[in-house]
Design a protein around this motif. Structure first.
Motif, mmCIF file in Angstrom:
data_model
loop_
_atom_site.group_PDB
_atom_site.id
_atom_site.type_symbol
_atom_site.label_atom_id
_atom_site.label_comp_id
_atom_site.label_asym_id
_atom_site.label_seq_id
_atom_site.Cartn_x
_atom_site.Cartn_y
_atom_site.Cartn_z
ATOM 1 N N ALA A 98 -6.374 1.343 6.664
ATOM 2 C CA ALA A 98 -6.611 1.095 8.232
ATOM 3 C C ALA A 98 -7.878 0.087 8.462
ATOM 4 O O ALA A 98 -7.432 -1.075 8.852
ATOM 5 C CB ALA A 98 -7.563 2.200 9.086
ATOM 6 N N GLU A 99 -8.428 0.113 7.341
ATOM 7 C CA GLU A 99 -10.028 -1.162 7.415
ATOM 8 C C GLU A 99 -9.788 -2.074 7.119
ATOM 9 O O GLU A 99 -9.746 -3.380 7.474
ATOM 10 C CB GLU A 99 -10.458 -0.449 6.187
ATOM 11 N N LEU A 100 -8.288 -2.563 6.006
ATOM 12 C CA LEU A 100 -8.144 -3.747 5.327
ATOM 13 C C LEU A 100 -7.609 -4.106 6.563
ATOM 14 O O LEU A 100 -7.346 -5.287 6.290
ATOM 15 C CB LEU A 100 -7.385 -2.848 4.306
ATOM 16 N N ARG A 101 -6.633 -3.737 7.444
ATOM 17 C CA ARG A 101 -5.966 -4.290 8.333
ATOM 18 C C ARG A 101 -6.814 -4.240 9.378
ATOM 19 O O ARG A 101 -6.317 -6.139 9.520
ATOM 20 C CB ARG A 101 -4.879 -3.383 8.636
ATOM 21 N N LYS A 102 -7.998 -4.273 9.878
ATOM 22 C CA LYS A 102 -8.649 -4.646 10.542
ATOM 23 C C LYS A 102 -8.923 -5.750 10.624
ATOM 24 O O LYS A 102 -9.665 -6.760 11.195
ATOM 25 C CB LYS A 102 -9.645 -3.067 11.115
ATOM 26 N N VAL A 132 0.678 -1.345 0.160
ATOM 27 C CA VAL A 132 0.363 -0.060 0.029
ATOM 28 C C VAL A 132 1.090 1.677 -0.180
ATOM 29 O O VAL A 132 2.250 1.614 0.844
ATOM 30 C CB VAL A 132 -1.008 -0.277 1.331
ATOM 31 N N CYS A 133 0.540 2.038 -0.955
ATOM 32 C CA CYS A 133 1.443 3.261 -0.868
ATOM 33 C C CYS A 133 0.562 4.601 -0.801
ATOM 34 O O CYS A 133 0.112 5.641 -1.856
ATOM 35 C CB CYS A 133 1.724 3.379 -2.200
ATOM 36 N N PRO A 134 0.090 4.560 0.238
ATOM 37 C CA PRO A 134 -0.710 6.223 1.257
ATOM 38 C C PRO A 134 -0.210 7.538 0.548
ATOM 39 O O PRO A 134 -1.712 7.557 -0.663
ATOM 40 C CB PRO A 134 -1.251 5.672 2.862
ATOM 41 N N ARG A 152 2.577 10.370 9.251
ATOM 42 C CA ARG A 152 0.725 10.897 8.484
ATOM 43 C C ARG A 152 0.074 9.913 8.957
ATOM 44 O O ARG A 152 -1.376 10.550 9.940
ATOM 45 C CB ARG A 152 0.035 11.079 7.180
ATOM 46 N N LEU A 153 -0.039 8.702 8.733
ATOM 47 C CA LEU A 153 -0.318 7.141 9.340
ATOM 48 C C LEU A 153 -0.630 7.128 10.838
ATOM 49 O O LEU A 153 -1.503 6.342 11.599
ATOM 50 C CB LEU A 153 0.161 5.649 9.139
#
Ligand code: ADE
Ligand code: ZN
Length: 330
Positions: free
Chosen positions: A259-263, A239-241, A288-289
């Motif tokens: 964050a949702e994907l990780r959750k 991922v490259c936010p 930033r994260l």
């Protein structure tokens, strides 16, 4: 320590995309090439949108004309990565730009890039591995030639094969021959998908090319069955936010699905893609994260461990990198 000081592993970095604009402007001057149209008055890269970015990227890359140019580029890119605390990086390299897909010429470019990587390892403590990348909008025939370059040079340093470029062009299945050749040569597989295409684009890439990693993949979030499949199959997302927000894939980091994907159990990692083009660095991604999602040291250590475990390197290198990611016991 702040999270930005943590040791980092980056899996998704385009080598030419890491070129500082001043570096490219300097090469253009040396070679008397007029590419002034790709720069803003302040010297940064100038483009309107993703598709224009691809054109500007290729124009910038036209200044890189010899193995020695790539050696200098690699040193400049690795210096910036090392400054950001990156201890291991995988970089996308394209025989399209390095010798026009001729295997003999490609070997010379690769040798120069490796030489720079070895120098950087000695002097800056950063380890690099190469991932040959075909360019989707150049078409499947050129991708086969690119895969042949990759297969002929596969080994302990050239460890992966991928595809970048315009995701809206062609179908992943068109590139199956090239990917099969790379897989048979023992290369790890990654594919850009779900950056500009939707969940179906990610699904098609998984079905046709069987990658263990997906470049971006963020639009998978639109299909929760696909998200479950990614989690169950342990497909790792590069991922490259910062890239996604800068290019307008998402309006802000707060609206970005990382964050949702990780959750939901997907193995996500964090990279910069083309840092000077998107005005980002690995430190700034971490900063930033942590600000947006309140991620802390443990979260970032976890991300880096996932990245090290998904790296296309040999096991001895992986063990060494994983060890460096652990907190020093003092
Ligand atoms: N080449 C360089 N950066 C890229 C990106 N973000 N997506 C697709 N192709 C690329
Ligand atoms: Zn990319």
């Amino acid at each position: 320590m702040t999270v930005t000081d943590l040791p980092k592993v980056e899996l998704h970095l385009h080598l030419e995309g890491g070129a500082p604009p001043q570096f490219i402007a300097g090469l253009a001057k040396e070679k008397k090439l007029d590419i002034s149209g790709i720069f803003k008055p302040d010297g940064s890269y100038d483009y309107r949108d993703f598709w224009h970015f691809l054109e500007v990227y290729e124009a910038a890359t036209s200044t890189l004309q010899s193995p020695d140019d790539y050696k200098r580029l690699t040193l400049a890119v690795l210096e910036e990565s090392a400054k950001n605390g990156v201890i291991y990086t995988e970089s996308f390299i394209s025989p399209d730009f390095c010798g026009g897909r001729d295997v003999g010429a490609w070997r010379e470019y690769l040798a120069a890039i490796r030489e720079a990587a070895e120098e950087a390892e000695r002097t800056m403590g950063i380890t690099m591995r190469g991932v040959v990348t075909c360019i989707r909008h150049f078409g499947p025939e050129k991708a086969k030639e690119t895969a042949l370059c990759a297969a002929e040079t596969a080994g302990d340093w050239l460890t992966g094969f991928g595809m970048a470029g315009d995701e809206k062009k062609g179908k992943p299945a068109d590139f199956a021959y090239a990917f099969d050749m790379a897989r048979e040569a023992g290369l790890g597989i990654t594919v850009h998908a779900g950056e500009w295409g939707g969940a179906a684009s990610v699904r098609d890439a998984l079905d046709a090319l069987r990658p263990s990693r997906i470049g971006h993949g963020v639009h998978a979030i639109e299909d929760l069955a696909l998200v479950d499949r990614l989690a169950e199959d342990e497909v790792v997302l590069e991922v490259c936010p910062g890239s996604n927000v800068f290019l307008g894939v998402y309006p802000s980091l707060a609206r970005h699905p990382i964050a949702e994907l990780r959750k939901r159990g997907v193995k996500v990692t964090v990279s910069t893609d083309d840092p000077p083009f998107f005005h980002t660095t690995m430190k700034s991604e971490y900063d930033r994260l942590s600000e947006t999602f309140e991620w802390e040291e443990d979260d970032f250590r976890d991300l880096a461990r996932i990245a090290a475990n998904a790296a296309f390197c040999d096991e001895a290198t992986r063990t060494r990198v994983l060890k460096k990611l652990e907190p020093a016991d003092v």
